[in-house]
Structure formats: C-alpha cells, structure tokens
Design an enzyme around this catalytic site. Structure first.
Site, PDB file in Angstrom:
ATOM      1  N   GLN A 127       0.857  -1.198   0.000  1.00 22.93           N
ATOM      2  CA  GLN A 127       0.000   0.000   0.000  1.00 22.93           C
ATOM      3  C   GLN A 127       0.889   1.243   0.000  1.00 22.93           C
ATOM      4  OE1 GLN A 127      -1.673   0.682   3.809  1.00 22.93           O
ATOM      5  NE2 GLN A 127      -3.313   2.032   3.112  1.00 22.93           N
ATOM      6  N   GLY A 128       0.830   2.023  -1.059  1.00 23.93           N
ATOM      7  CA  GLY A 128       1.617   3.252  -1.159  1.00 23.93           C
ATOM      8  C   GLY A 128       0.738   4.467  -0.933  1.00 23.93           C
ATOM      9  N   SER A 130       1.090   6.581   2.477  1.00 18.39           N
ATOM     10  CA  SER A 130       1.820   7.563   3.284  1.00 18.39           C
ATOM     11  C   SER A 130       3.028   8.121   2.543  1.00 18.39           C
ATOM     12  CB  SER A 130       2.305   6.922   4.587  1.00 18.39           C
ATOM     13  OG  SER A 130       1.229   6.357   5.277  1.00 18.39           O
ATOM     14  N   SER A 162       4.434  -1.246   4.196  1.00 18.60           N
ATOM     15  CA  SER A 162       4.658  -2.611   4.691  1.00 18.60           C
ATOM     16  C   SER A 162       4.746  -3.584   3.526  1.00 18.60           C
ATOM     17  CB  SER A 162       3.507  -3.041   5.598  1.00 18.60           C
ATOM     18  OG  SER A 162       3.335  -2.121   6.633  1.00 18.60           O
ATOM     19  N   GLU A 245      -9.574  -1.716   5.635  1.00 15.58           N
ATOM     20  CA  GLU A 245      -8.377  -1.948   6.453  1.00 15.58           C
ATOM     21  C   GLU A 245      -8.766  -2.194   7.914  1.00 15.58           C
ATOM     22  OE1 GLU A 245      -5.600   1.331   6.389  1.00 15.58           O
ATOM     23  OE2 GLU A 245      -3.958   0.039   7.023  1.00 15.58           O
ATOM     24  N   GLU A 370      -5.172   9.241  17.651  1.00 12.62           N
ATOM     25  CA  GLU A 370      -5.809  10.575  17.622  1.00 12.62           C
ATOM     26  C   GLU A 370      -6.781  10.671  16.445  1.00 12.62           C
ATOM     27  OE1 GLU A 370      -2.490  10.114  17.924  1.00 12.62           O
ATOM     28  OE2 GLU A 370      -2.298  10.647  20.031  1.00 12.62           O
TER      29      GLU A 370
HETATM   30  C1  FAD Z   1       3.973  -0.615  11.486  1.00 11.81           C
HETATM   31  C2  FAD Z   1       3.464   0.383  10.476  1.00 11.81           C
HETATM   32  C3  FAD Z   1       3.086  -0.037   9.207  1.00 11.81           C
HETATM   33  C4  FAD Z   1       2.640   0.884   8.263  1.00 11.81           C
HETATM   34  N1  FAD Z   1       2.303   0.436   7.000  1.00 11.81           N
HETATM   35  C5  FAD Z   1       1.924   1.321   6.058  1.00 11.81           C
HETATM   36  C6  FAD Z   1       1.655   0.900   4.707  1.00 11.81           C
HETATM   37  O1  FAD Z   1       1.759  -0.288   4.378  1.00 11.81           O
HETATM   38  N2  FAD Z   1       1.344   1.840   3.775  1.00 11.81           N
HETATM   39  C7  FAD Z   1       1.223   3.151   4.094  1.00 11.81           C
HETATM   40  O2  FAD Z   1       0.885   3.920   3.218  1.00 11.81           O
HETATM   41  N3  FAD Z   1       1.464   3.608   5.355  1.00 11.81           N
HETATM   42  C8  FAD Z   1       1.825   2.721   6.335  1.00 11.81           C
HETATM   43  N4  FAD Z   1       2.103   3.157   7.616  1.00 11.81           N
HETATM   44  C9  FAD Z   1       2.084   4.598   7.876  1.00 11.81           C
HETATM   45  C10 FAD Z   1       0.911   5.044   8.740  1.00 11.81           C
HETATM   46  O3  FAD Z   1      -0.293   4.957   8.019  1.00 11.81           O
HETATM   47  C11 FAD Z   1       1.234   6.486   9.165  1.00 11.81           C
HETATM   48  O4  FAD Z   1       2.406   6.446   9.966  1.00 11.81           O
HETATM   49  C12 FAD Z   1       0.092   7.101   9.927  1.00 11.81           C
HETATM   50  O5  FAD Z   1      -1.005   7.323   9.094  1.00 11.81           O
HETATM   51  C13 FAD Z   1       0.513   8.431  10.600  1.00 11.81           C
HETATM   52  O6  FAD Z   1       1.100   9.275   9.674  1.00 11.81           O
HETATM   53  P1  FAD Z   1       2.500   9.972   9.985  1.00 11.81           P
HETATM   54  O7  FAD Z   1       3.462   8.918  10.435  1.00 11.81           O
HETATM   55  O8  FAD Z   1       2.870  10.816   8.811  1.00 11.81           O
HETATM   56  O9  FAD Z   1       2.229  10.908  11.245  1.00 11.81           O
HETATM   57  P2  FAD Z   1       1.516  12.337  11.224  1.00 11.81           P
HETATM   58  O10 FAD Z   1       0.298  12.288  10.386  1.00 11.81           O
HETATM   59  O11 FAD Z   1       2.566  13.371  10.900  1.00 11.81           O
HETATM   60  O12 FAD Z   1       1.089  12.470  12.732  1.00 11.81           O
HETATM   61  C14 FAD Z   1       1.992  12.868  13.769  1.00 11.81           C
HETATM   62  C15 FAD Z   1       1.216  12.982  15.065  1.00 11.81           C
HETATM   63  O13 FAD Z   1       0.207  14.025  14.933  1.00 11.81           O
HETATM   64  C16 FAD Z   1      -1.083  13.512  15.235  1.00 11.81           C
HETATM   65  N5  FAD Z   1      -2.101  14.123  14.337  1.00 11.81           N
HETATM   66  C17 FAD Z   1      -1.989  14.282  13.000  1.00 11.81           C
HETATM   67  N6  FAD Z   1      -3.122  14.851  12.512  1.00 11.81           N
HETATM   68  C18 FAD Z   1      -3.970  15.025  13.566  1.00 11.81           C
HETATM   69  C19 FAD Z   1      -5.298  15.553  13.699  1.00 11.81           C
HETATM   70  N7  FAD Z   1      -5.995  15.986  12.642  1.00 11.81           N
HETATM   71  N8  FAD Z   1      -5.844  15.561  14.942  1.00 11.81           N
HETATM   72  C20 FAD Z   1      -5.150  15.093  16.032  1.00 11.81           C
HETATM   73  N9  FAD Z   1      -3.888  14.603  15.950  1.00 11.81           N
HETATM   74  C21 FAD Z   1      -3.303  14.561  14.738  1.00 11.81           C
HETATM   75  C22 FAD Z   1      -0.971  12.017  14.968  1.00 11.81           C
HETATM   76  O14 FAD Z   1      -1.931  11.282  15.691  1.00 11.81           O
HETATM   77  C23 FAD Z   1       0.458  11.711  15.420  1.00 11.81           C
HETATM   78  O15 FAD Z   1       0.507  11.521  16.811  1.00 11.81           O
HETATM   79  C24 FAD Z   1       2.547   2.254   8.587  1.00 11.81           C
HETATM   80  C25 FAD Z   1       2.922   2.683   9.876  1.00 11.81           C
HETATM   81  C26 FAD Z   1       3.375   1.764  10.811  1.00 11.81           C
HETATM   82  C27 FAD Z   1       3.766   2.258  12.184  1.00 11.81           C
END
Ligand code: FAD
Length: 387
Positions: A127-128, A130, A162, A245, A370
């Site tokens: 899944q692409g 993020s 992933s 999902e 969140e």
């Molecule tokens: C083990 C693992 C597997 C993953 N696999 C995939 C995958 O296969 N494909 C893929 O595309 N992604 C994948 N991800 C990515 C995952 O979907 C993102 O990490 C997640 O959506 C959070 O985005 P971010 O890391 O950019 O954090 P951010 O969005 O930058 O968030 C940072 C912090 O701010 C908070 N925040 C952000 N916006 C808000 C809001 N509106 N209100 C309140 N709080 C907020 C968040 O809760 C977090 O604490 C994976 C992540 C993990 C840990």
C-alpha cells in the site's frame, strides 16, 4: 443478536480446527515471534494451501476462488487462526485492502487480472499511501502522475510501506491534478513493483524487523487503464481501502488479545526471587481484571461491527473503535507483562519485550489513535466535524 454459532457455523469451525490439526507445521507454536515474511517460500506455499482449502477468500465471490460465505464465517476463520497461532496469508494488504477495493471499483478486466493471483498468494500487494509530508493527512499526497500518451508517468516518494520489499503490485495514491482542491486532485493507480524506476529501500523498525519500506518512483510508466475509478476519484477509492483496512480485522486482533491475556496470567503466576507471585498482589489482579474487561468490550464491539457489515455489505466506523481500543489495551497488556517479568524478561526468549515494542506501531498504523478518536467522535458519536 445471538452470539452462539449456528449449526452450520459450528460445523465450519469444527472443520477448520481439523484442517489446522492436519496442516499446521510441526512445532509451529514454539517458534520465535517474527513478522512472518522471513521465509517467503513457506508463506507462499501456506497461502496456496489456504487458497486450495477455500480459506483465503471465505466471503469472496466463487468466480475468484472464494467460498461466497457470509462475513460471520470470515470472523470464525480469523478467531480460529489466532487461537491456533496459525501462520497467516502472505497477502495481508492484498486480501484486506487491495482485493476489496478492486472488487468495489475495478473493471471486469481488472477483477479477472488481479483477484485470483492475489488470493492464491502468487502475487503480493503493498500500500503506497503515506508520504514524508502526508500520513494522517493523506489528501496532502504529492507523488505526481502525469499522462503521456497511453501511460501515466509517476514521480515521487512513499514511506512506511509494509511488505513493499516482497510486493509485486502497489495500490498507489497519486496527484494527477495539482490545480484541483486537495481531495479532488488525487487518483488511484495499480502499479507493477517490478517496473523500471521503482526503487524499494527497507526501513528497520524498533523491533529490529525490516517490515516496512520507502518506495521511490522515478519516471515509472503505468498503463493508462491501470487506474481504479476515474482520474480525480482517488480520494473516494482510498476511503474504500481504509474502511476495509479496519473492517473485520477486529476479530483477529481480539482473538490474539485473548491469547496474550492467558499468557499474561501465566506470567503473573510465576514466583519471583523472593517466592511471591505477582498474581497474589491485589493491584496486579486489578490491572489484569481491567484487561479482561477490555477483552469483553472488544468482543462485543466486533459483533456490532459484524452485524453492521452483514446488514449493509460495507464495513462501518465500528472498525475504528475496535482498532483504537485494541491497540491501546494491547500496549497496557504488554507493558504490564514486562513489569511483572522485571529482571527475568530475557528468560522467555524476549517474548514480551518483542510484543511491547511491536505494540507501539499498532497505535500508528491504519490510522493513529488521535485520528481514530476524531473518526469515532464525528461518525459514531455524531459530534460536529473538526474540519
Ligand atoms: C507498522 C506500520 C506499518 C505501516 N504500513 C503502512 C503501509 O503499508 N502503507 C502506508 O501507506 N502507510 C503505512 N504506515 C504509515 C501510517 O499509516 C502512518 O504512519 C500514519 O497514518 C501516521 O502518519 P505519519 O506517520 O505521517 O504521522 P503524522 O500524520 O505526521 O502524525 C503525527 C502525530 O500528529 C497527530 N495528528 C496528526 N493529525 C492530527 C489531527 N488531525 N488531529 C489530532 N492529531 C493529529 C498524529 O496522531 C500523530 O501523533 C505504517 C505505519 C506503521 C507504524
């Protein structure tokens, strides 16, 4: 709702138990905890076995190799798989996300091309979604796709993807119209991970496992018809993926939580160096009791989600409640287990240490806690929208 199995469901559960007894590899339950993708050949063979037995796509249409059974049977399968600690299917993202999205949005040609190899484990999906600047805010995705003749030319970077290091295909959210409003400029491509210009760089997690990756796209050419929905419909297609999902995942997570709770109780009964057992401490008993209540709450939330799915055919927002509650309760459980083990933590092969570290990612992947609280507030409780 009647929580007991019907006669047909009980027969299916019994058949599944017999199948596991006959097919699980000897010594499987005693292996070290891993992400399960280290032994690709084994995972592919096991996935093929599940497919041949019909268990890979229990609620999928028969024409793509499924059993076309109601979602309750999928719930039973997930419960039994977790209780047997059985290996899963190699195509976690394919089965849970890409497949249902192709079924909902794909053309007949796309369904025929992609669904069967996905179900049999012959082709693996990632899944692409993020990006470095677009995680929770998926609509901020900047990876570009520009039409050139009959092909989309893709440039950009995805992250945390992933299983991308073993994937054959990627469900990719791209920006096709930079001038349109944020959500409207997105499209949804099905991209060949072996195409020239696709580069995968593994990232090591806190557990030490390289489970997810960065993906770089440099002038990757994707056939024009490898799109789900029309150009600009990517946001709606992606929402289908995200609903699935968190859809029926709750069943597997709850059964796994139950197993861990039993193991926690065993850990609490082991006497410490002074001969006293943590299980005799009223404060520990109180915390274990609270986790047992978490388990029951999860179970009933899953039944509620399943009832909605049976009635409407699409997963509802209840999946977000289950994922939020499970991921946070799981962190409490694994933290307590580590506390109880104290200095003896290494003696069980680092089992609880690994579980604790892996549980950190659970409150981030598939929507952070969140974000899920926002969804529950707006879509389940009916509070005013935050944005
Ligand atoms: C083990 C693992 C597997 C993953 N696999 C995939 C995958 O296969 N494909 C893929 O595309 N992604 C994948 N991800 C990515 C995952 O979907 C993102 O990490 C997640 O959506 C959070 O985005 P971010 O890391 O950019 O954090 P951010 O969005 O930058 O968030 C940072 C912090 O701010 C908070 N925040 C952000 N916006 C808000 C809001 N509106 N209100 C309140 N709080 C907020 C968040 O809760 C977090 O604490 C994976 C992540 C993990 C840990």
């Amino acid at each position: 709702m009647d929580f007991r199995d019907t006669a047909a469901e009980a027969a299916f559960r019994a058949e599944l138990r017999e199948w596991y007894a006959a097919n699980l590899p000897p010594g499987w339950a005693d292996r070290e905890p891993t992400v399960g993708l280290e032994d690709l050949d084994f995972m592919r063979t096991w996935s093929r076995k599940l497919f041949d037995a019909g268990y890979a796509g229990i609620s999928w249409p028969k024409e793509y190799g499924g059993l076309a059974l109601p979602p309750t049977y999928q719930g039973i399968y997930l419960e039994e798989a977790a209780r047997h600690d059985a290996p899963g299917h190699i195509g976690v993202i394919g089965l849970g996300m890409a497949g249902p999205t192709i079924m909902a949005w794909g053309s007949q040609d796309q369904k025929e091309r992609y669904l069967r190899p996905l179900l049999s484990g012959a082709e693996v999906w990632c899944q692409g979604f993020s990006e470095p600047g677009a995680g929770s805010d998926l609509a901020a995705a900047r990876t570009r796709a520009v039409l050139d003749g009959d092909e989309w030319v893709v440039n950009g970077q995805k992250v945390w993807s992933s299983h991308a290091h073993v994937a054959d295909w990627c469900i990719l959210v791209v920006r096709t119209d930079p001038d349109a409003a944020k959500h409207r400029g997105l499209s949804y491509l099905l991209v060949d991970m072996h195409a020239p210009g696709v580069q995968v760089r593994p990232l090591r997690q806190i557990t030490g496992d390289p489970e997810f990756n960065e993906i770089y796209f440099t002038d990757v050419r994707v056939p024009r018809d490898s799109m789900l929905g029309a150009p600009g419909e990517g946001w709606s297609v992606a929402m289908t993926t995200l609903l699935h999902e968190r859809g029926t995942l709750g069943f597997a997570l709850t059964a796994r939580f139950e197993q861990l709770l039993h193991r926690l109780v065993r850990t609490a009964r082991i006497p410490g160096p002074d001969g006293s057992r943590p299980a005799d401490d009223p404060l520990v008993r109180d915390r274990v009791g609270a986790l047992a209540i978490d388990l029951e709450a999860l179970r009933f939330t899953n039944y509620r989600a399943l009832t909605a799915l049976v009635r409407t055919g699409v997963p509802g927002p209840e999946g977000s409640i289950a994922k939020l509650h499970w991921s946070e309760a799981n962190q409490r459980l694994t933290s307590l287990a580590q506390e109880l083990e104290g200095d003896r933590a290494r003696l069980d092969g680092g089992f609880w240490g690994y579980q604790q570290l892996r549980s950190r990612g659970n409150t981030i992947e598939a929507g952070t806690s969140e974000i899920l609280r926002n969804i529950v507030a707006e879509r389940v409780v009916g509070l005013p929208r935050s944005r």
